[in-house]
Design a protein around this motif. Sequence first.
Motif, PDB file in Angstrom:
ATOM      1  N   LEU A  69       0.806  -1.220   0.000  1.00 35.96           N
ATOM      2  CA  LEU A  69       0.000   0.000   0.000  1.00 35.96           C
ATOM      3  C   LEU A  69       0.840   1.272   0.000  1.00 35.96           C
ATOM      4  CD1 LEU A  69      -3.029  -1.036   2.258  1.00 35.96           C
ATOM      5  CD2 LEU A  69      -2.949  -0.747  -0.228  1.00 35.96           C
ATOM      6  N   PRO A  70       1.906   1.376   0.813  1.00 33.54           N
ATOM      7  CA  PRO A  70       2.730   2.598   0.722  1.00 33.54           C
ATOM      8  C   PRO A  70       3.352   2.771  -0.667  1.00 33.54           C
ATOM      9  CG  PRO A  70       3.206   1.405   2.759  1.00 33.54           C
ATOM     10  CD  PRO A  70       2.361   0.500   1.918  1.00 33.54           C
ATOM     11  N   VAL A  71       3.766   1.684  -1.301  1.00 30.55           N
ATOM     12  CA  VAL A  71       4.349   1.760  -2.646  1.00 30.55           C
ATOM     13  C   VAL A  71       3.309   2.242  -3.646  1.00 30.55           C
ATOM     14  CG1 VAL A  71       5.397   0.425  -4.517  1.00 30.55           C
ATOM     15  CG2 VAL A  71       6.020  -0.050  -2.147  1.00 30.55           C
ATOM     16  N   LEU A  72       2.088   1.726  -3.547  1.00 29.59           N
ATOM     17  CA  LEU A  72       1.029   2.104  -4.489  1.00 29.59           C
ATOM     18  C   LEU A  72       0.603   3.555  -4.303  1.00 29.59           C
ATOM     19  CD1 LEU A  72      -1.183  -1.128  -4.505  1.00 29.59           C
ATOM     20  CD2 LEU A  72       0.840  -0.551  -5.862  1.00 29.59           C
ATOM     21  N   ARG A  73       0.530   4.003  -3.057  1.00 33.10           N
ATOM     22  CA  ARG A  73       0.152   5.409  -2.818  1.00 33.10           C
ATOM     23  C   ARG A  73       1.217   6.348  -3.376  1.00 33.10           C
ATOM     24  NH1 ARG A  73      -1.019   3.395   2.719  1.00 33.10           N
ATOM     25  NH2 ARG A  73      -3.238   2.816   2.777  1.00 33.10           N
ATOM     26  N   HIS A  74       2.480   5.967  -3.214  1.00 29.95           N
ATOM     27  CA  HIS A  74       3.567   6.778  -3.762  1.00 29.95           C
ATOM     28  C   HIS A  74       3.470   6.834  -5.279  1.00 29.95           C
ATOM     29  CE1 HIS A  74       7.540   8.634  -3.826  1.00 29.95           C
ATOM     30  NE2 HIS A  74       7.913   7.760  -4.750  1.00 29.95           N
ATOM     31  N   LEU A  75       3.146   5.704  -5.902  1.00 25.35           N
ATOM     32  CA  LEU A  75       2.990   5.667  -7.351  1.00 25.35           C
ATOM     33  C   LEU A  75       1.830   6.557  -7.784  1.00 25.35           C
ATOM     34  CD1 LEU A  75       3.553   4.511 -10.180  1.00 25.35           C
ATOM     35  CD2 LEU A  75       2.104   2.561  -9.569  1.00 25.35           C
ATOM     36  N   ARG A  76       0.731   6.513  -7.047  1.00 24.15           N
ATOM     37  CA  ARG A  76      -0.435   7.324  -7.383  1.00 24.15           C
ATOM     38  C   ARG A  76      -0.082   8.810  -7.393  1.00 24.15           C
ATOM     39  NH1 ARG A  76      -4.346   6.582 -10.300  1.00 24.15           N
ATOM     40  NH2 ARG A  76      -3.227   8.302 -11.223  1.00 24.15           N
ATOM     41  N   GLU A  77       0.715   9.228  -6.411  1.00 27.81           N
ATOM     42  CA  GLU A  77       1.114  10.637  -6.338  1.00 27.81           C
ATOM     43  C   GLU A  77       1.947  11.029  -7.557  1.00 27.81           C
ATOM     44  OE1 GLU A  77       3.209  11.040  -2.701  1.00 27.81           O
ATOM     45  OE2 GLU A  77       1.456  10.659  -1.417  1.00 27.81           O
ATOM     46  N   HIS A  78       2.817  10.134  -8.016  1.00 26.57           N
ATOM     47  CA  HIS A  78       3.701  10.474  -9.130  1.00 26.57           C
ATOM     48  C   HIS A  78       2.995  10.386 -10.479  1.00 26.57           C
ATOM     49  CE1 HIS A  78       6.876  10.306  -6.147  1.00 26.57           C
ATOM     50  NE2 HIS A  78       7.730  10.762  -7.039  1.00 26.57           N
TER      51      HIS A  78
END
Length: 593
Positions: A69-78
């Motif tokens: 989940l932290p990886v996916l949220r970071h991807l969403r921001e970028h």
Amino acid sequence: MPPKRSPDNALAKTREQFLTASDVDPHQVRDAILASWWRSRRWNVAADRIDLSYQRDPDLDTPLTRSALPVLRHLREHLDGQPISIILTDQAGLVLTRLDAGRDLDSHLDRVNLAPGFSYAEEHVGTNGIGTALEGGRPMQVFGHEHYAEHLEDLACAGVPIHHPISGKTVGAIDLTCWRRDADPLLMTLARSTAGQIQQAMLADSGIRELELLQEYLRTCRRTAGIVFALNNDVVMMNDTARHALDPAEQALLLTRAAEVLAGRNPTASLVVELPSGAKARMYCRPVRGEGRLTGGIVQVKMAEKPGAAALSTSPSPRAFLPGLVGSGGLWLRGCHQVRSVYSAGEWLTLEGEAGVGKLAVIRAIHQHDSPGAHFAVVDAATNGRGWLADVRREIDGGEGAVVIQHADRIGHAPLRALARLLEQARAGRTAPWVAMTMSQRHDAGDLADVLRFFPSTVELPPLRYHLEDVQALVPFFLARLVPDGRLTCSPEAMQMLCRSSWPGNIEQLWQVLRNIVQRRRSGSIQPDDLPPECRTVSRRLLSPLEAMERDAIVRSLLDWNGNKIKAAAALGMSRATIYRKIHEYGIVAPTK
């Protein structure tokens, strides 16, 4: 980049022809997609609708989700608001979470049930990025009309399986989905990168959890001389007392019961387990927690006496699973026991493992022990040509005994289809031999999917580096075969070096090393100087012939100069920096005299 695709109209027509059971031009559709269409048809997937059952509240408190989940949220921001949906599923294709991608795309995905609580496994939805990636065990791109269900043809998706960094098991998938018109060559690259980041995060998390479990296991072993296990979903540890006092069936039973207790509401429990031998064991389970989470459990076992028998001795003594199968390492014995269970049940088997781990030896020993005198055939699918297919047909037509198909992961696409037809005919017949396939640990399951469906069970044998304690038993066993009169033994110093090597070629490499030594020495005691340069390295990969020659030259020079790296480098014409780098790269243990 995305694969080269046919024009949309041509692909749409090809799909329509397939759905109406008409002849299909295979040049109009990718092989992987066509194979998936065939699987979808066999599963009776509806092509004109998507109607999935809903699972309320999927579990989001798992190692996968905590890491992802932290990886996916970071991807969403970028992604900065781009209409790309980021989807995480479990290993069965159940959608665990979906990050917002914009109102239009999100609404469409809701209409086709690509949302948390719905499974996009291939058997439910047909060809799609998630299910087809999981079914094939490899990254998969599906564009527009390549989807089996017509409601998905406006989408493009890139799915990548997520493997546990320690066990290697598939634990889920990451999928990036967008409108077909917005498909970009970087979609798959981004999905692969994201899966890699998730696996790295899982490795960091697993490392902490496994370290906590290991520390508690070692503390327990220091406090008791009895039987001790430590386990979680990915790791099993057991002390020497457990390995020597319990046979594989007893170990498996106790581990299964321990896992059930630790997963239950009362993970701290004591219970009595009756073993297959008739003996009884009292098992004490204790959970290990770290940062508020269950990281595994410690199990202590006390054996009771059999009625009318002396107490069970727990002193270490060599134990072999079957004649000819030497070794008492926990992972090795577990794999052997699993193979025997599948064989006893009459189920066809896929046996995985690195080259040289002993796959054929295990199958042969179990077959000869449990079915003495029965026919046993081995067919090597890696041989040139397709003559091996005729051999398989002949063995299947014989309808008795057992047949092992070696190196199944090296079979080409067309022979695989022919093999699938043979196996299907065998299954439909009244009599058929027991069939097993062997393949590498890391194989591409895409083309193999049609064949693997005939094999309900897969067992993995561990590499020798995961049960190095068995080297001490394997060496005298092999020497007894090579020099039957017992005139050749192994010195403690040489044995220490053999046990320290990591054996990238596994048991077969150890056998070849001893074979080569026996050609030069057939009596006395093997000394460190008798060992080849490869036994002075701890490299975990097989070297190319050129690398092996370079490694051997460095080892010989170090031996000539009593381990002095500067003089050894000068003799080889290398710089000091180069020889230090090569020693590290090849894992050379600098010799001393």
